[in-house]
Design an enzyme around this catalytic site. Structure first.
Site, PDB file in Angstrom:
ATOM      1  N   ASP A 556      -9.312  21.879  25.262  1.00 23.87           N
ATOM      2  CA  ASP A 556     -10.387  21.676  24.302  1.00 23.87           C
ATOM      3  C   ASP A 556     -11.566  20.853  24.834  1.00 23.87           C
ATOM      4  O   ASP A 556     -12.420  21.375  25.524  1.00 23.87           O
ATOM      5  CB  ASP A 556      -9.813  21.057  23.024  1.00 23.87           C
ATOM      6  CG  ASP A 556      -8.838  21.981  22.323  1.00 23.87           C
ATOM      7  OD1 ASP A 556      -8.437  22.986  22.937  1.00 23.87           O
ATOM      8  OD2 ASP A 556      -8.452  21.733  21.179  1.00 23.87           O
ATOM      9  N   GLU A 791       1.714  15.159  17.082  1.00 25.39           N
ATOM     10  CA  GLU A 791       0.942  16.047  17.951  1.00 25.39           C
ATOM     11  C   GLU A 791       0.599  15.364  19.271  1.00 25.39           C
ATOM     12  O   GLU A 791       0.706  15.950  20.345  1.00 25.39           O
ATOM     13  CB  GLU A 791      -0.333  16.480  17.238  1.00 25.39           C
ATOM     14  CG  GLU A 791      -1.189  17.450  18.021  1.00 25.39           C
ATOM     15  CD  GLU A 791      -2.457  17.838  17.274  1.00 25.39           C
ATOM     16  OE1 GLU A 791      -3.151  18.766  17.740  1.00 25.39           O
ATOM     17  OE2 GLU A 791      -2.753  17.231  16.226  1.00 25.39           O
TER      18      GLU A 791
END
Length: 845
Positions: A556, A791
């Site tokens: 990302d 996460e």
């Protein structure tokens, strides 16, 4: 007498002009005919060319949604009750707190909703889809074997639900299953009043008809039919609990599986709990099928509102079983569940052998929960992705297909992701290779004729309802790391020298798909120089992002070249290509197929000299991307017009911060030290004798770079974009946080280098032991503190961040070994796959 000659001459003189006129007319006529033929031919050629052009354009438009012309990995009926009855039914609805369905396209779905009564909230907070907004204290599977049973705990504000299910194959439609939902209070001062609601909903043709009790208040059972299941019955045996409880129900029509909660909310009314306490509670309103619905009801809900404790029994029985030995309820259910739990524990001990390594029972339970959440979150989806190519003006539907896959997060990402799934199956393949091969086969069968696989799979109404519109469309120019290669290497290793027909069949099916996949990367993601690669999909025109994101890389917002151009090339993608070429070469050799091209590519991409020429930065002594870059960029608020009065706002001016470049970018290395810099090490391409290895190990262990007491952070603290927002509203993601999948790769690489002859074995061994303990202890402590695996983790505090539960690749914390203190015994045997010890390694061929 006139001579014949003279007459002939006179005739010629007299008839000559006439003949010439005839000849001219003939010539003109022939010329006109030829011209017409030429014109006709020209028109025909034009028509043919236009037809060919439009047909070719149609071919280009259709190509994106055309399946690869090669034998599929899976037979059409591979998930049918006949072919695989043991896995026909399952908890294949990971987006719900508890749900059951079959592995068929239009399966009826079964599931649980619940409501804490006496609430002041309006509308009442009904739980159904996993949602972080529900603020549950914890939820997740404690034990789940992926096939036969599962046990889950869900802790709400004042009570806990324990959901358990077991299956028993039989008949023609996958057999029976039963579920128990037990509610117990966790608040000693308040017993609570809870409504448990269990439903069945159709997702296609069929019917459901409840059997109502004589007093009209309770559903005793539901008789149903669908083409996938035939006739079946869902029963709700009467409870033996002494708790006060009341029954209600709803019979209605839902317009889609994504509208079930909405349909139920429309059927709620308020009643008084009893005459002495005029306290309102929410009940379902009975039969409420809309008048304008021709097909009648397709959604039936059983409701019991009860004081705690209470156990709701649910039994599904297939109509195709005529002589079942007993019903899965009461003592039969308890006994069979205990048997499955015992078999699960035994298998877990055989696979991972944690007890002999002196791990505490609490740590073992954590490991079992991590594994169970991974396999218990495997779902089955059916539908069509929305895709687009440069030849399509608007998005088009991919072909309809099924996907059997793990999901990263039940609450936030309850769908399939290509880049995540490779990591998921590092764990799943160790526990149950057949499940893993089935998952990987489903993914590879989604490959189109170009060799492209959409990186995010949003299949079906429920999945689509959870995704913002801007992320739905998948574009065929964009890649994702081919991480499916990771578990395939381990699975295939045991098949390479196998004589089993089943193994050969798998290898023969997987080879052409891997070859086509590789060639797609090798043409669409090629870099500006030979043997370089470039992630496509970066936005070179944005002025809102500090560093344009590279979503296709999976990392990302990790810093790449500040100014995206076609001149850049990326070291991580090059390493993924090396990994892929090596596996294809190995499979080819095993099958006696010519794989020289892939072997040669593998040799080139793993050649350390060439790698260093392209990606080694002498200035920073690290592996780096290359591109048009400057570190001198800032996010700044636009300056308002000079003529504004004090306190006056500029009219219609967007005042969001924009990127301002303070120094011209130059072509060169992007010297951001972090995960990308480590890739030649992570995938073990760096030679064990290379001096660059010790430099990598030294920098990796440096606390000023990426070392922490909790694992390796994603980006070094000395990097200019460390922990920086990428836009005014876009916080850092891969700019400092700890990610478990990358730490897992690092531990695997360290384990490899500490066991491989070379001058840096001791250094790798020392770092390995320390990093393993840091990673596992932090995941374990955060799980015990919060009830969740997360996460990612904060690099300063170790605190869990992002979405939860994230039992996708973060569950790989289990595979690094549950370690305490400074235990120095080799715990990489705990690596759930043993995968990194068994790679088809990057051989120089």
């Amino acid at each position: 007498m006139t001579s014949t000659k003279h007459l002939r001459h006179r005739n010629v003189q007299r008839d000559g002009p006439r003949l010439e006129r005839k000849i001219d007319k003939s010539r003109t006529k022939n010329s006109d005919s030829s011209s017409k033929l030429v014109a006709i031919a020209s028109v025909l050629v034009t028509i043919l060319l236009l037809a060919g052009y439009f047909r070719y354009q149609m071919y280009l438009r259709e190509k994106i949604k055309t399946p690869l012309y090669a034998p599929t990995m899976l037979a059409k009926d591979s998930t049918s009750a006949k072919s695989d009855p043991e896995r026909y039914w399952g908890s294949y609805r990971p987006n719900t707190y508890f749900g059951m369905r079959t592995r068929t396209q239009r399966s009826p779905v079964f599931g649980l909703m619940w409501l804490n009564q006496f609430t002041q909230q309006m509308p009442p907070p009904i739980r159904h889809w996993c949602d972080q907004g529900d603020r549950l204290r914890r939820y997740g599977w404690l034990k789940h074997d992926g096939v036969n049973f599962g046990v889950q705990e869900i802790v709400d504000s004042d009570f806990m639900l324990t959901t358990s299910f077991i299956k028993r194959a039989g008949g023609d439609h996958g057999g029976d299953w039963s579920a128990n939902i037990t509610a117990t209070s966790t608040n000693k001062e308040r017993a609570g009043l809870v409504s448990l609601m269990f439903y069945v909903a159709l997702d296609g043709s069929g019917h459901v008809e409840p059997v109502i009790s004589k007093n009209g208040q309770r559903i005793n059972s539901i008789n149903g039919y669908s083409p996938e299941l035939g006739h079946y019955r869902l029963s709700f045996p009467k409870s033996t609990s002494n708790s006060t409880h009341k029954h209600n129900y709803l019979i209605t029509h839902a317009t889609g599986l994504d509208k079930l909660k909405e349909a139920m909310m429309n059927g709620i009314r308020v009643e008084a709990w009893d005459k002495s306490r005029r306290v309102p509670y929410f009940v379902l309103g009975g039969r409420q099928v809309p008048i304008d619905v021709e097909d009648g009801s397709n959604f039936v809900v059983f409701q019991v509102t009860t004081e705690l404790p209470y156990t709701l029994e649910v039994m599904y029985e297939s109509g195709s079983i005529y002589e079942r030995p007993n019903r899965l309820q009461g003592e039969v259910f308890s006994s069979l569940l205990a048997q499955h739990v015992s078999e699960f524990d035994k298998k877990f001990d055989e696979k991972f052998d944690l007890k002999s390594k002196a791990f505490s029972q609490s740590q073992v339970d954590f490991a079992k929960a991590a594994l169970s959440n991974m396999v218990g979150s495997v779902g089955y989806f059916y539908g069509a992705s929305l895709v687009q190519s440069v030849y399509n003006e608007e998005p088009v539907n991919y072909w309809k297909a099924a996907l059997y896959t793990g999901v990263p997060s039940r609450s936030f990402f309850p769908r399939g992701f290509l880049w995540d799934e490779g990591f998921h199956n590092l764990l799943i393949s160790k526990w149950d290779p057949e499940i893993s091969k089935d998952i990987l086969s489903h993914w590879l069968d989604l490959m189109n004729t170009e060799g492209w696989i959409p990186r995010e799979q949003i299949l079906g109404d429920e999945a689509r309802a959870r995704v913002p519109d801007e992320f739905v469309v998948q574009r065929n120019t964009n890649a994702n790391p081919p991480t499916l290669i990771l578990p395939l290497q381990r699975l295939i290793k045991s098949m390479l020298d196998s004589d089993k027909e089943k193994d050969k069949k798998f290898l023969k099916a997987v080879l052409p798909r891997l070859q086509t996949w590789f060639q797609w990367y090798n043409t669409t993601q090629i870099g500006p120089k030979r043997f370089t690669y470039q992630w496509r999909g970066r936005d070179g025109h944005t002025n809102k992002e500090l560093n344009p994101k590279t979503l296709t890389s999976g990392l990302d917002d990790y810093p790449r070249a500040s100014h995206p151009t076609n001149d850049e090339y990326h070291v991580d993608l090059r390493c993924w290509m090396a990994l892929s070429a090596g596996l294809i070469a190995d499979i080819s050799k095993s099958l006696g197929v010519d794989g020289a091209e892939y072997a040669a590519t593998h040799a080139v991409l793993t050649d350390n000299g060439l790698l260093d020429d392209l990606h080694w930065s002498e200035k920073k002594q690290q592996y780096s991307d290359y591109g048009l870059h400057t570190d001198k960029v800032r996010l700044e608020r636009p300056k308002p017009p000079a003529n504004l009065q004090p306190g006056q706002r500029p009219p219609n001016m967007n005042m969001d911060k924009v990127r301002v470049v303070h120094a011209d970018p130059e072509l060169g290395f992007v010297n951001a030290f972090g995960y990308v810099s480590l890739f030649p090490f992570l995938l073990k391409i760096v030679e064990p004798s290379s001096p660059k290895l010790t430099r990598i190990l030294t920098d990796m262990r440096s606390e000023k770079h990426i070392w922490t007491d909790f694992g390796l952070r994603s980006l070094g603290q000395t990097t200019p974009l460390y922990n920086r927002y990428n836009s005014e509203h876009d916080p850092p993601y891969w700019r400092g946080a700890l990610w478990i999948n990358m730490n897992y790769l690092a531990l695997g690489a360290l384990d490899f280098y500490r066991k491989t002859p070379g001058p840096y074995r001791a250094q790798a061994d020392e770092i390995y032991t320390e990093l393993r303990n840091n990673v596992v202890n932090n995941i374990y402590s955060q799980y015990m503190r919060t009830g969740y695996i997360w996460e990612n983790y904060n690099d300063k505090t170790g605190e869990g961040k992002g979405c939860h539960p994230f039992t996708g690749w973060s569950a790989l914390g289990l595979v690094t070994g549950v370690a305490t203190g400074t235990r120095s015994s080799p715990a990489h045997e705990l690596l759930i796959i043993g995968y990194f010890d068994n790679l088809c390694l990057f051989r120089q061929i």
